[in-house]
Design a protein around this motif. Structure first.
Motif, PDB file in Angstrom:
ATOM      1  N   VAL A   8       0.824  -1.209   0.000  1.00 38.63           N
ATOM      2  CA  VAL A   8       0.000   0.000   0.000  1.00 38.63           C
ATOM      3  C   VAL A   8       0.858   1.259   0.000  1.00 38.63           C
ATOM      4  CG1 VAL A   8      -1.679   1.355   1.313  1.00 38.63           C
ATOM      5  CG2 VAL A   8      -1.956  -1.121   1.102  1.00 38.63           C
ATOM      6  N   THR A  37     -10.175   3.230   7.469  1.00 39.71           N
ATOM      7  CA  THR A  37      -9.186   2.150   7.474  1.00 39.71           C
ATOM      8  C   THR A  37      -9.240   1.358   8.768  1.00 39.71           C
ATOM      9  OG1 THR A  37      -7.725   3.436   6.034  1.00 39.71           O
ATOM     10  CG2 THR A  37      -6.747   1.599   7.238  1.00 39.71           C
ATOM     11  N   PHE A  57      -7.890  -0.459   1.986  1.00 43.60           N
ATOM     12  CA  PHE A  57      -7.128   0.751   1.682  1.00 43.60           C
ATOM     13  C   PHE A  57      -7.596   1.400   0.385  1.00 43.60           C
ATOM     14  CE2 PHE A  57      -4.564  -1.972   4.366  1.00 43.60           C
ATOM     15  CZ  PHE A  57      -4.089  -1.093   5.329  1.00 43.60           C
TER      16      PHE A  57
END
Length: 539
Positions: A47, A167, A182
């Motif tokens: 991410v 999140t 995400f």
């Protein structure tokens, strides 16, 4: 607008930005620390390195050149032509999103779906979010150009906090979703960011405040591109300047995100190691985001407004040149001292900071060493931000074009250095390569500033030299806190850790006292411009 009025608005913008950044991001900091205890290093690596690099590359390449060109001061600037130019960032962003998205899906190594599921969904979501953010670009440029003090910070902070809450909630409820968590948070972030700008200007246009500020637009439809029979669709001088910055943006992006490109394309670190490096990078750059970036962005606007691009100091107004020199000197002194404080205290408190933030996953292994080296990089980053914001505001189009060749050389050397030093030293090699290239960029900007003020009585580069008292106190603090770490931290319990923190707090107070007493010119500048309540009321 006179230079003093611009300076007042600019310092208010920078100080308000820093304060609001700290207030809003403290919550973000805590939420991220919480998330780290529930997410694997591998997902963090994908991410924060792979997908975030995709997003930042699209956004940077699509808008950076237009931002710099459209914020440059020109007495003949037409906002209609400027808005038409800004909107070119959207189709450009769509093209980059499609091209880079294909590379991220078909060329780069795809992670194991058993460990990191939904990778393709993540790429598509981050590409879409970059295009959504570009839709707010005309609003952002108008807000920056007219020094709307809190709009940018409040909108970004609210969007960031919302992303963090989403999140955390999804990590707790649906941890098996992996990258989908995400991805959703990223789309909400950019959508909310764009919506904040749109709603603000929908309320602002036509108000008494807009009339008082002589805002150039009257209706929301004025934010969209329009043809006019009385003038060309684009200001071609401004367009060619944007093209010069566009060519430079490739090279600047490599210098800014070079280590992530090396990680992504050459696979020198595992996804887990990439995750640890990125966490340390984010933690180490907190001050850069809170303090240095707002200063750089705000004062680029200031220098762009009072300096005529490409003209020598003899061709500019004496009052403007004097003001620019004084401000540049004070800014250099301010960021240099902040950077030296980070270096002095970063060594002794890196391990404790990582242990509090992420637990043994970060404080064990290479984490503390990375953060200690990163404190030196923050110092160089601070100085480079100020010197380059002046340099890019003063350069002519021809000088910007010539600087592209310098950037090309720096980019090639940086990529090569990052690759070989990472093979030799691991993650630390990336930080040292960054330090080397940042040092070269500082040298270039310093030489330009010296030539710019050559033959004049102004010496703004003296701001790079702190007082003797400040340097001595910083050296003493480094020694005392280093001994305190060995004697008190970090294998003992919390009483020993708190004693170590108390030693650092005392040293910091003494250091700040020495700076206040010995750097009277800087103290006056901060009191007059950053802390003064006499500045104009902003948005």
């Amino acid at each position: 607008m006179g230079s003093q009025n611009v300076l007042s608005d600019t310092t208010k913008l920078a100080s308000s930005t820093m304060i609001l950044q700290v207030v809003f991001r403290v919550l973000t900091f805590a939420l991220n620390a919480f998330t780290l205890r529930y997410v694997s290093k591998e997902i963090i690596g994908i991410v924060n390195v792979r997908l975030t690099l995709f997003y930042t590359t699209v956004v940077f390449l699509a808008r950076e050149a237009f931002r710099r060109a459209c914020l440059s001061h020109s007495s003949q600037q037409s906002w209609r032509q400027t808005i038409n130019l800004i909107w070119l960032a959207v189709p450009l962003g769509i093209c980059w999103s499609l091209i880079l998205g294909w590379i991220w899906l078909n060329v780069l190594e795809v992670p194991d779906p058993e460990i990191i599921p939904h990778y393709s969904t993540g790429v598509l979501a981050f590409g879409l979010s970059s295009v959504i953010e570009l839709l707010s670009e005309p609003f952002w440029v108008l807000a920056q150009a007219h020094l709307f003090v809190r709009l940018k910070v409040v909108s970004e902070s609210l969007a960031i906090i919302t992303r963090c809450f989403i999140t955390v909630i999804l990590v707790l409820i649906c941890p098996h979703w992996g990258l989908v968590i995400f991805s959703l948070a990223q789309i909400v972030y950019t959508s909310l960011l764009a919506l904040c700008y749109i709603l603000y200007f929908a309320r602002f246009l036509g108000s008494q405040e807009a009339q008082k500020k002589s805002f150039p637009l009257r209706r929301m439809v004025d934010f969209f591109p329009q043809f006019s029979a009385s003038q060309d669709f684009l200001d071609w001088k401004q367009t060619w300047l944007a093209w010069s910055f566009f060519k430079q943006s490739f090279l600047k992006q490599i210098l800014t995100e070079g280590e992530r490109y090396v990680m992504t394309f050459l696979n020198v670190l595992s996804f887990g190691d990439q995750g640890v490096y990125d966490i340390v990078n984010n933690l180490g750059s907190l001050v850069a985001r809170f303090v240095f970036l707002p200063i750089e962005e705000s004062f680029y606007v200031y220098f762009s407004k009072i300096l005529e691009r490409g003209k020598t100091i003899r061709s500019q107004q004496k009052e403007e040149i004097s003001s620019a020199s004084e401000v540049l000197e004070s800014l250099l002194k301010l960021v240099t001292l902040i950077g030296l404080i980070i270096v002095a205290f970063g060594y002794a408190y890196s391990q404790l900071a990582l242990d509090i933030y992420g637990g043994s996953m970060l404080s064990g292994g290479t984490g503390p060493v990375l953060l200690r080296f990163f404190s030196l990089y923050v110092l160089l980053l601070a100085i480079n931000g100020v010197t380059e914001c002046f340099t890019f505001a003063a350069m002519s189009k021809e000088e910007v074009d010539r600087y592209n060749y310098v950037m090309l050389g720096l980019s090639v050397s940086f990529l090569g250095l990052s690759y070989y030093m990472s093979l030799w030293l691991g993650s630390v090699g990336f930080i040292l390569a960054n330090c080397f290239n940042m040092g070269l960029r500082i040298v270039h900007s310093v030489l330009y500033i010296r030539r710019y003020y050559k033959g004049s009585p102004y010496q703004p580069l003296s701001g790079l030299l702190p007082s003797t008292a400040a340097v001595c106190m910083l050296a003493i603090s480094t020694a005392l806190t280093g001994y305190s770490e060995v004697a008190l931290c970090c294998d003992g319990g919390w009483p020993f850790r708190l004693a170590h923190v108390a030693v650092g707090a005392l040293c910091l107070l003494l250091t700040l006292g020495a700076i206040v007493l010995s750097e009277t010119k800087l103290t006056t500048f901060i009191r007059s411009h950053f802390l003064s309540g006499r500045t104009k009321k902003g948005v």
